[in-house]
Motif scaffolding. Structure first.
Motif, PDB file in Angstrom:
ATOM      1  N   VAL A  97      11.058   7.234   7.944  1.00  0.00           N
ATOM      2  CA  VAL A  97      10.103   6.565   7.057  1.00  0.00           C
ATOM      3  C   VAL A  97       8.683   7.059   7.340  1.00  0.00           C
ATOM      4  O   VAL A  97       7.920   7.371   6.419  1.00  0.00           O
ATOM      5  CB  VAL A  97      10.194   5.026   7.198  1.00  0.00           C
ATOM      6  CG1 VAL A  97       9.119   4.348   6.350  1.00  0.00           C
ATOM      7  CG2 VAL A  97      11.583   4.527   6.803  1.00  0.00           C
ATOM      8  N   ALA A  98       8.333   7.153   8.618  1.00  0.00           N
ATOM      9  CA  ALA A  98       6.975   7.574   9.008  1.00  0.00           C
ATOM     10  C   ALA A  98       6.639   8.969   8.485  1.00  0.00           C
ATOM     11  O   ALA A  98       5.476   9.267   8.210  1.00  0.00           O
ATOM     12  CB  ALA A  98       6.831   7.538  10.519  1.00  0.00           C
ATOM     13  N   ALA A  99       7.658   9.833   8.339  1.00  0.00           N
ATOM     14  CA  ALA A  99       7.435  11.215   7.924  1.00  0.00           C
ATOM     15  C   ALA A  99       7.174  11.359   6.430  1.00  0.00           C
ATOM     16  O   ALA A  99       6.748  12.422   5.970  1.00  0.00           O
ATOM     17  CB  ALA A  99       8.640  12.075   8.321  1.00  0.00           C
ATOM     18  N   ARG A 100       7.408  10.299   5.664  1.00  0.00           N
ATOM     19  CA  ARG A 100       7.224  10.389   4.209  1.00  0.00           C
ATOM     20  C   ARG A 100       5.740  10.549   3.879  1.00  0.00           C
ATOM     21  O   ARG A 100       4.888   9.828   4.417  1.00  0.00           O
ATOM     22  CB  ARG A 100       7.798   9.150   3.507  1.00  0.00           C
ATOM     23  CG  ARG A 100       9.305   9.018   3.658  1.00  0.00           C
ATOM     24  CD  ARG A 100       9.821   7.767   2.968  1.00  0.00           C
ATOM     25  NE  ARG A 100       9.694   7.857   1.518  1.00  0.00           N
ATOM     26  CZ  ARG A 100      10.577   8.448   0.716  1.00  0.00           C
ATOM     27  NH1 ARG A 100      11.667   9.010   1.220  1.00  0.00           N
ATOM     28  NH2 ARG A 100      10.384   8.475  -0.592  1.00  0.00           N
ATOM     29  N   PRO A 101       5.403  11.503   2.979  1.00  0.00           N
ATOM     30  CA  PRO A 101       3.997  11.741   2.637  1.00  0.00           C
ATOM     31  C   PRO A 101       3.262  10.487   2.168  1.00  0.00           C
ATOM     32  O   PRO A 101       2.092  10.286   2.519  1.00  0.00           O
ATOM     33  CB  PRO A 101       4.076  12.790   1.537  1.00  0.00           C
ATOM     34  CG  PRO A 101       5.363  13.525   1.800  1.00  0.00           C
ATOM     35  CD  PRO A 101       6.304  12.486   2.333  1.00  0.00           C
ATOM     36  N   ALA A 102       3.929   9.637   1.382  1.00  0.00           N
ATOM     37  CA  ALA A 102       3.270   8.427   0.875  1.00  0.00           C
ATOM     38  C   ALA A 102       2.954   7.459   2.012  1.00  0.00           C
ATOM     39  O   ALA A 102       1.917   6.785   1.997  1.00  0.00           O
ATOM     40  CB  ALA A 102       4.154   7.745  -0.171  1.00  0.00           C
ATOM     41  N   VAL A 103       3.841   7.385   2.984  1.00  0.00           N
ATOM     42  CA  VAL A 103       3.617   6.513   4.142  1.00  0.00           C
ATOM     43  C   VAL A 103       2.430   7.037   4.944  1.00  0.00           C
ATOM     44  O   VAL A 103       1.530   6.276   5.328  1.00  0.00           O
ATOM     45  CB  VAL A 103       4.890   6.414   5.011  1.00  0.00           C
ATOM     46  CG1 VAL A 103       4.630   5.605   6.282  1.00  0.00           C
ATOM     47  CG2 VAL A 103       6.035   5.788   4.205  1.00  0.00           C
ATOM     48  N   GLN A 104       2.399   8.345   5.159  1.00  0.00           N
ATOM     49  CA  GLN A 104       1.281   8.963   5.867  1.00  0.00           C
ATOM     50  C   GLN A 104      -0.036   8.731   5.124  1.00  0.00           C
ATOM     51  O   GLN A 104      -1.072   8.458   5.749  1.00  0.00           O
ATOM     52  CB  GLN A 104       1.528  10.470   6.024  1.00  0.00           C
ATOM     53  CG  GLN A 104       2.590  10.818   7.059  1.00  0.00           C
ATOM     54  CD  GLN A 104       2.163  10.471   8.474  1.00  0.00           C
ATOM     55  OE1 GLN A 104       1.080  10.843   8.921  1.00  0.00           O
ATOM     56  NE2 GLN A 104       2.995   9.724   9.174  1.00  0.00           N
ATOM     57  N   ALA A 105      -0.014   8.827   3.799  1.00  0.00           N
ATOM     58  CA  ALA A 105      -1.227   8.638   2.995  1.00  0.00           C
ATOM     59  C   ALA A 105      -1.762   7.214   3.120  1.00  0.00           C
ATOM     60  O   ALA A 105      -2.971   7.003   3.279  1.00  0.00           O
ATOM     61  CB  ALA A 105      -0.945   8.966   1.530  1.00  0.00           C
TER      62      ALA A 105
ATOM     63  N   HIS B 116       0.852  -1.195   0.000  1.00  0.00           N
ATOM     64  CA  HIS B 116       0.000   0.000   0.000  1.00  0.00           C
ATOM     65  C   HIS B 116       0.890   1.249   0.000  1.00  0.00           C
ATOM     66  O   HIS B 116       0.659   2.196  -0.761  1.00  0.00           O
ATOM     67  CB  HIS B 116      -0.922  -0.027   1.220  1.00  0.00           C
ATOM     68  CG  HIS B 116      -2.148   0.807   1.067  1.00  0.00           C
ATOM     69  ND1 HIS B 116      -3.161   0.807   1.983  1.00  0.00           N
ATOM     70  CD2 HIS B 116      -2.524   1.698   0.113  1.00  0.00           C
ATOM     71  CE1 HIS B 116      -4.114   1.642   1.593  1.00  0.00           C
ATOM     72  NE2 HIS B 116      -3.749   2.201   0.463  1.00  0.00           N
ATOM     73  N   ILE B 117       1.934   1.233   0.832  1.00  0.00           N
ATOM     74  CA  ILE B 117       2.916   2.324   0.844  1.00  0.00           C
ATOM     75  C   ILE B 117       3.609   2.423  -0.516  1.00  0.00           C
ATOM     76  O   ILE B 117       3.761   3.511  -1.075  1.00  0.00           O
ATOM     77  CB  ILE B 117       3.948   2.119   1.974  1.00  0.00           C
ATOM     78  CG1 ILE B 117       3.298   2.361   3.345  1.00  0.00           C
ATOM     79  CG2 ILE B 117       5.168   3.022   1.780  1.00  0.00           C
ATOM     80  CD1 ILE B 117       4.162   1.929   4.531  1.00  0.00           C
TER      81      ILE B 117
END
Length: 201
Positions: free
Chosen positions: A185-193, A15-16
């Protein structure tokens, strides 16, 4: 393409990857506890094995197993550098990481999730996991991501699997490199999305 996922499960990794790739996709919840899809139908009719992730391409072809799915996604968008080019030593190093995460960490957590597993077996699994995390801590020293400066699909997978430490009572504070890495990693926009889509925020 369609990705079948269960919130917070290993399917969060592809998903990420899909969010990182920018590829058009539909993410469909297939909770592992109920196996009921949003329309009320039985997920086993889609994937007879009943687990996630499961990727169905636009032509109806299906792919299972997270490490294969994330490499497929990465190869659709080579300019994003989510995986090194096929045939390079770096690609085999990526596959090595995906295998380590899948067999040594992901499967290492499995007994801890099983309520029928005896406490002694859980303790042994936890001890083995801690040994692997200690080794990983050393491997992350001086690195931004597992493969160096570029985020790859292996990073998404490692992030997801290490998310399970807290609910399973494993303290990551003895591993400062891992904690700092997880923060990046958690701060990446795609991860947050992806996390937001799965209702995990």
């Amino acid at each position: 393409m369609k990705l079948y996922y269960s919130p917070g499960a290993c399917s969060l990794s592809p998903h990420i990857a899909l969010h990182e790739s920018g590829l058009a996709h539909e993410a469909i919840a297939a909770p592992t506890k109920t196996h009921k899809l949003p329309d009320g139908s039985d997920y086993y009719q889609v994937n007879p094995l009943g687990y996630v992730p499961y990727l169905v391409l636009d032509d109806g072809t299906a792919l299972r197993e997270g490490p294969a799915i994330v490499q497929y996604i990465a190869d659709q968008v080579p300019d994003k550098k989510l995986a090194p080019p096929n045939g390079t030593l770096a690609r085999y190093q990526l596959q090595s990481w995906l295998n380590f995460i899948g067999t040594e960490l992901h499967k290492g957590f499995s007994p801890l999730f099983n309520p029928a597993m005896p406490d002694e077996a859980k303790a042994l699994s936890k001890e083995r996991l801690l040994g692997r995390l200690k080794w990983l801590e050393g491997e992350l020293a001086g690195k931004t991501y597992l493969m160096g400066d570029d985020f790859t699909v292996a990073d998404g997978y490692l992030f997801v699997v290490t998310n399970w430490a807290k609910p399973m009572g494993i303290d990551l504070s003895p591993y400062p490199n891992l904690v700092a890495y997880r923060g990046r990693v958690a701060a990446r926009p795609a991860v947050q999305a992806a996390i937001k889509h799965e209702g995990l925020l």
